[in-house]
Design a protein around this motif. Structure first.
Motif, PDB file in Angstrom:
ATOM      1  N   VAL A 136      15.944  -2.694 -43.044  1.00  0.00           N
ATOM      2  CA  VAL A 136      15.873  -1.281 -42.689  1.00  0.00           C
ATOM      3  C   VAL A 136      14.431  -0.915 -42.343  1.00  0.00           C
ATOM      4  N   LEU A 137      14.244  -0.484 -41.094  1.00  0.00           N
ATOM      5  CA  LEU A 137      12.972   0.057 -40.641  1.00  0.00           C
ATOM      6  C   LEU A 137      13.199   1.533 -40.373  1.00  0.00           C
ATOM      7  N   THR A 138      12.247   2.383 -40.683  1.00  0.00           N
ATOM      8  CA  THR A 138      12.436   3.810 -40.471  1.00  0.00           C
ATOM      9  C   THR A 138      11.559   4.295 -39.325  1.00  0.00           C
ATOM     10  N   ALA A 139      12.045   5.348 -38.653  1.00  0.00           N
ATOM     11  CA  ALA A 139      11.320   5.953 -37.548  1.00  0.00           C
ATOM     12  C   ALA A 139      11.304   7.457 -37.753  1.00  0.00           C
ATOM     13  N   ASP A 140      10.257   8.100 -37.268  1.00  0.00           N
ATOM     14  CA  ASP A 140      10.118   9.542 -37.437  1.00  0.00           C
ATOM     15  C   ASP A 140      10.915  10.352 -36.419  1.00  0.00           C
ATOM     16  N   ASP A 141      11.169   9.742 -35.242  1.00  0.00           N
ATOM     17  CA  ASP A 141      11.885  10.472 -34.196  1.00  0.00           C
ATOM     18  C   ASP A 141      12.535   9.466 -33.248  1.00  0.00           C
ATOM     19  N   VAL A 142      13.237   9.975 -32.246  1.00  0.00           N
ATOM     20  CA  VAL A 142      13.973   9.116 -31.314  1.00  0.00           C
ATOM     21  C   VAL A 142      13.036   8.187 -30.556  1.00  0.00           C
ATOM     22  N   ASP A 143      11.915   8.708 -30.080  1.00  0.00           N
ATOM     23  CA  ASP A 143      10.980   7.862 -29.340  1.00  0.00           C
ATOM     24  C   ASP A 143      10.458   6.714 -30.197  1.00  0.00           C
ATOM     25  N   SER A 144      10.153   6.997 -31.451  1.00  0.00           N
ATOM     26  CA  SER A 144       9.689   5.946 -32.371  1.00  0.00           C
ATOM     27  C   SER A 144      10.788   4.932 -32.643  1.00  0.00           C
ATOM     28  N   ALA A 145      12.028   5.395 -32.763  1.00  0.00           N
ATOM     29  CA  ALA A 145      13.151   4.488 -32.996  1.00  0.00           C
ATOM     30  C   ALA A 145      13.351   3.553 -31.805  1.00  0.00           C
ATOM     31  N   ILE A 146      13.241   4.086 -30.602  1.00  0.00           N
ATOM     32  CA  ILE A 146      13.379   3.260 -29.399  1.00  0.00           C
ATOM     33  C   ILE A 146      12.242   2.249 -29.327  1.00  0.00           C
ATOM     34  N   ALA A 147      11.033   2.680 -29.635  1.00  0.00           N
ATOM     35  CA  ALA A 147       9.887   1.762 -29.633  1.00  0.00           C
ATOM     36  C   ALA A 147      10.097   0.633 -30.639  1.00  0.00           C
ATOM     37  N   LEU A 148      10.604   0.953 -31.841  1.00  0.00           N
ATOM     38  CA  LEU A 148      10.885  -0.073 -32.845  1.00  0.00           C
ATOM     39  C   LEU A 148      11.939  -1.052 -32.336  1.00  0.00           C
ATOM     40  N   ALA A 149      13.011  -0.518 -31.766  1.00  0.00           N
ATOM     41  CA  ALA A 149      14.101  -1.371 -31.295  1.00  0.00           C
ATOM     42  C   ALA A 149      13.659  -2.283 -30.160  1.00  0.00           C
ATOM     43  N   ASN A 150      12.777  -1.797 -29.306  1.00  0.00           N
ATOM     44  CA  ASN A 150      12.336  -2.595 -28.153  1.00  0.00           C
ATOM     45  C   ASN A 150      11.187  -3.539 -28.472  1.00  0.00           C
ATOM     46  N   ASP A 151      10.541  -3.367 -29.609  1.00  0.00           N
ATOM     47  CA  ASP A 151       9.378  -4.189 -29.962  1.00  0.00           C
ATOM     48  C   ASP A 151       9.832  -5.485 -30.618  1.00  0.00           C
ATOM     49  N   THR A 152      10.490  -6.324 -29.825  1.00  0.00           N
ATOM     50  CA  THR A 152      11.008  -7.597 -30.302  1.00  0.00           C
ATOM     51  C   THR A 152      11.092  -8.567 -29.140  1.00  0.00           C
ATOM     52  N   GLU A 153      11.112  -9.845 -29.446  1.00  0.00           N
ATOM     53  CA  GLU A 153      11.300 -10.863 -28.414  1.00  0.00           C
ATOM     54  C   GLU A 153      12.754 -10.947 -27.987  1.00  0.00           C
ATOM     55  N   TYR A 154      13.623 -10.322 -28.751  1.00  0.00           N
ATOM     56  CA  TYR A 154      15.051 -10.459 -28.517  1.00  0.00           C
ATOM     57  C   TYR A 154      15.637  -9.173 -27.955  1.00  0.00           C
ATOM     58  N   GLY A 155      16.862  -9.250 -27.474  1.00  0.00           N
ATOM     59  CA  GLY A 155      17.508  -8.070 -26.924  1.00  0.00           C
ATOM     60  C   GLY A 155      18.969  -8.330 -26.623  1.00  0.00           C
ATOM     61  N   LEU A 156      19.688  -8.869 -27.582  1.00  0.00           N
ATOM     62  CA  LEU A 156      21.096  -9.169 -27.344  1.00  0.00           C
ATOM     63  C   LEU A 156      21.934  -7.895 -27.375  1.00  0.00           C
ATOM     64  N   ALA A 157      21.906  -7.181 -28.479  1.00  0.00           N
ATOM     65  CA  ALA A 157      22.753  -6.003 -28.614  1.00  0.00           C
ATOM     66  C   ALA A 157      22.133  -5.011 -29.586  1.00  0.00           C
ATOM     67  N   VAL A 158      22.512  -3.766 -29.433  1.00  0.00           N
ATOM     68  CA  VAL A 158      22.016  -2.699 -30.293  1.00  0.00           C
ATOM     69  C   VAL A 158      23.126  -1.669 -30.440  1.00  0.00           C
ATOM     70  N   SER A 159      23.120  -0.963 -31.550  1.00  0.00           N
ATOM     71  CA  SER A 159      24.118   0.070 -31.782  1.00  0.00           C
ATOM     72  C   SER A 159      23.415   1.391 -32.048  1.00  0.00           C
TER      73      SER A 159
END
Length: 147
Positions: free
Chosen positions: A59-82
């Motif tokens: 579990v990683l937490t984000a303060d807002d939608v933009d931060s959540a998107i940045a967290l989700a995209n800050d990875t070498e991977y990108g198979l799927a997201v919900s």
């Protein structure tokens, strides 16, 4: 404890659930671990950077939608997201910005053989399922004959 859970705890994550995350042998079947939830995970931790093939939720937490998107995209991977929301407009805006081959909204692991499946970045090359996958399993040949 599994190596991933032990390492996460050593790096500062808090093991929330998973009865001591004990490994237990199952004769002739391998090793299994209890479902585990890790809280307080940051992007610098190994469990946030590597794929864990087991029942471990980091579990990683984000303060807002933009931060959540940045967290989700800050990875070498990108198979799927919900994405979970009751705001359909927000779901569309967020899904466009996520760098993943599949975006599920208010569901997970939905799919159909007619819909391509595959990831971005280090999560795959090409697409499985659907007509898009046919190229992976066929070899085209051109033959020229002068008569």
């Amino acid at each position: 404890m599994t190596l991933a859970v032990e390492q996460a705890a050593a790096e500062g994550a808090r093991v929330v659930t998973g009865p001591a995350a004990r490994l237990r042998p199952v004769p002739a079947a391998g090793w299994y671990t209890c479902p585990t939830v890790l809280d307080g995970v940051t992007l610098g931790m190994t469990v946030a950077r590597d794929e864990v093939f087991g029942p471990v939720l980091a579990v990683l937490t984000a303060d807002d939608v933009d931060s959540a998107i940045a967290l989700a995209n800050d990875t070498e991977y990108g198979l799927a997201v919900s994405v979970w929301t009751c705001d359909v407009s927000l779901a569309h805006r967020v899904s466009r910005r996520l760098r993943a081959g599949t975006v599920w909204v208010n569901c997970y692991e939905e799919g159909d053989m007619t819909v391509p499946f595959g990831g971005y970045k280090q999560s795959g090359n090409g697409r499985d399922k659907s007509a898009h996958a046919l190229e992976k399993y066929t070899e085209l040949k051109t033959t020229w004959i002068a008569l």
